[in-house]
Motif scaffolding. Structure first.
Motif, PDB file in Angstrom:
ATOM      1  N   ALA A 133       0.824  -1.206   0.000  1.00 13.77           N
ATOM      2  CA  ALA A 133       0.000   0.000   0.000  1.00 13.77           C
ATOM      3  C   ALA A 133       0.861   1.259   0.000  1.00 13.77           C
ATOM      4  CB  ALA A 133      -0.932  -0.006   1.212  1.00 13.77           C
ATOM      5  N   CYS A 134       1.918   1.241   0.795  1.00 14.54           N
ATOM      6  CA  CYS A 134       2.825   2.386   0.854  1.00 14.54           C
ATOM      7  C   CYS A 134       3.459   2.641  -0.510  1.00 14.54           C
ATOM      8  CB  CYS A 134       3.887   2.148   1.911  1.00 14.54           C
ATOM      9  SG  CYS A 134       4.967   3.552   2.234  1.00 14.54           S
ATOM     10  N   ASP A 135       3.852   1.571  -1.188  1.00 14.79           N
ATOM     11  CA  ASP A 135       4.442   1.706  -2.516  1.00 14.79           C
ATOM     12  C   ASP A 135       3.463   2.284  -3.528  1.00 14.79           C
ATOM     13  OD1 ASP A 135       6.896   0.754  -1.745  1.00 14.79           O
ATOM     14  OD2 ASP A 135       6.553  -1.297  -2.449  1.00 14.79           O
ATOM     15  N   HIS A 136       2.167   2.148  -3.261  1.00 10.20           N
ATOM     16  CA  HIS A 136       1.148   2.661  -4.177  1.00 10.20           C
ATOM     17  C   HIS A 136       0.591   4.011  -3.742  1.00 10.20           C
ATOM     18  CE1 HIS A 136       1.255  -1.506  -5.643  1.00 10.20           C
ATOM     19  NE2 HIS A 136       0.715  -1.035  -6.752  1.00 10.20           N
ATOM     20  N   GLY A 137       1.189   4.615  -2.719  1.00 16.32           N
ATOM     21  CA  GLY A 137       0.821   5.982  -2.361  1.00 16.32           C
ATOM     22  C   GLY A 137       0.011   6.165  -1.104  1.00 16.32           C
ATOM     23  N   THR A 138      -0.308   5.078  -0.388  1.00 14.86           N
ATOM     24  CA  THR A 138      -1.023   5.216   0.880  1.00 14.86           C
ATOM     25  C   THR A 138      -0.114   5.859   1.926  1.00 14.86           C
ATOM     26  OG1 THR A 138      -2.373   3.260   0.423  1.00 14.86           O
ATOM     27  CG2 THR A 138      -2.223   3.962   2.719  1.00 14.86           C
TER      28      THR A 138
END
Length: 255
Positions: A133-138
């Motif tokens: 999720a962090c890698d996708h902008g969360t």
């Protein structure tokens, strides 16, 4: 530290731009403060004007009172869509859990026991999903244990007395120490651990302050209380430590 690896791009195709990894360490929020300044600051840093905000109360064992505090605080904010990640009475299967977490704009992790939090997340695969999720902008954020968990190591009372936990998700290089000014022994114990090499250099957050990291670099530090701050703590000469305060913007101050 887990590095992101980009897939090769074929010649003649447009290169996808990965969003930055963003993490915020909070020294307060809905569970400790009445003014809501730090929570509003988090929401304003989301990638959308009406963010989906998921509260993860895992470190407290999904404490019902803590969950209700979150719901009361965030339901009153029309500019967000709050939800809760339940793991102690989990209902979502693996695919549904992944879809749920990757749909969030903000994951807000509560305080409690850092060691237990990490163990439960790994059992359910939440550690991998949050990294994705962090890698996708969360935007990932949290208070106390919810701040500790993102780093390579942390200063914690998970085992009773204050001690070092050389374990974490590794999304933030180095270590973290919460409650730097408010709990007896925190500051000298963390400084001693960094000086002795028991924990890597890191970030100490006082109650009332917060810091945003973009791709591992601090890009904004704020405080809701004059005098509260965020510090970079590193080994210094002669077996000591170097402690450097980050400039903090006072929230709610008139321009």
């Amino acid at each position: 530290m887990f590095a992101r690896v980009s897939a090769p791009v074929q010649e003649g195709t447009a290169m996808a731009v990965e969003p930055p990894q963003r993490l915020a360490l909070l020294g307060g929020g809905f569970s400790t403060d009445d003014d809501g300044l730090l929570d509003d600051w988090v929401l304003a840093r989301s990638r959308t004007s009406r963010p989906k905000v998921c509260f993860a109360p895992t470190a407290s064992g999904d404490a019902p009172a803590y969950i209700e505090q979150f719901r009361t605080a965030f339901r009153s904010r029309p500019a967000c869509e709050p939800s809760v990640l339940h793991l102690f009475r989990r209902e979502l299967d693996g695919d549904a859990l992944r879809s749920f977490l990757l749909a969030q704009d903000v994951v807000y992790v509560g305080g409690g026991n850092t060691a237990n939090l990490l163990a439960v997340w790994r059992t359910h695969g939440v550690d991998r999903l949050l990294r994705e999720a962090c890698d996708h902008g969360t935007l990932l954020c949290g208070i106390s244990a919810g701040a500790n968990c993102w780093a390579e190591g942390s200063h914690t009372d998970s085992f009773g007395p204050l001690t070092c936990l050389p374990d974490g998700l590794g999304l933030l290089p180095g270590s973290v120490c919460p409650h730097y000014d408010s709990e007896p022994g925190r500051r000298p114990s963390y400084r001693a651990a960094v000086a002795a090499g028991q924990l890597p250099s890191g970030w100490a957050v006082e109650d009332g302050a917060a810091v945003l990291f973009t791709d591992g670099v601090p890009t904004e530090a704020v405080t809701r209380a004059r005098g509260a701050g965020v510090y970079r703590v590193e080994p210094g000469g002669g077996g000591g430590v170097s402690e450097r305060a980050l400039p903090c913007r006072l929230l709610g101050a008139s321009s």
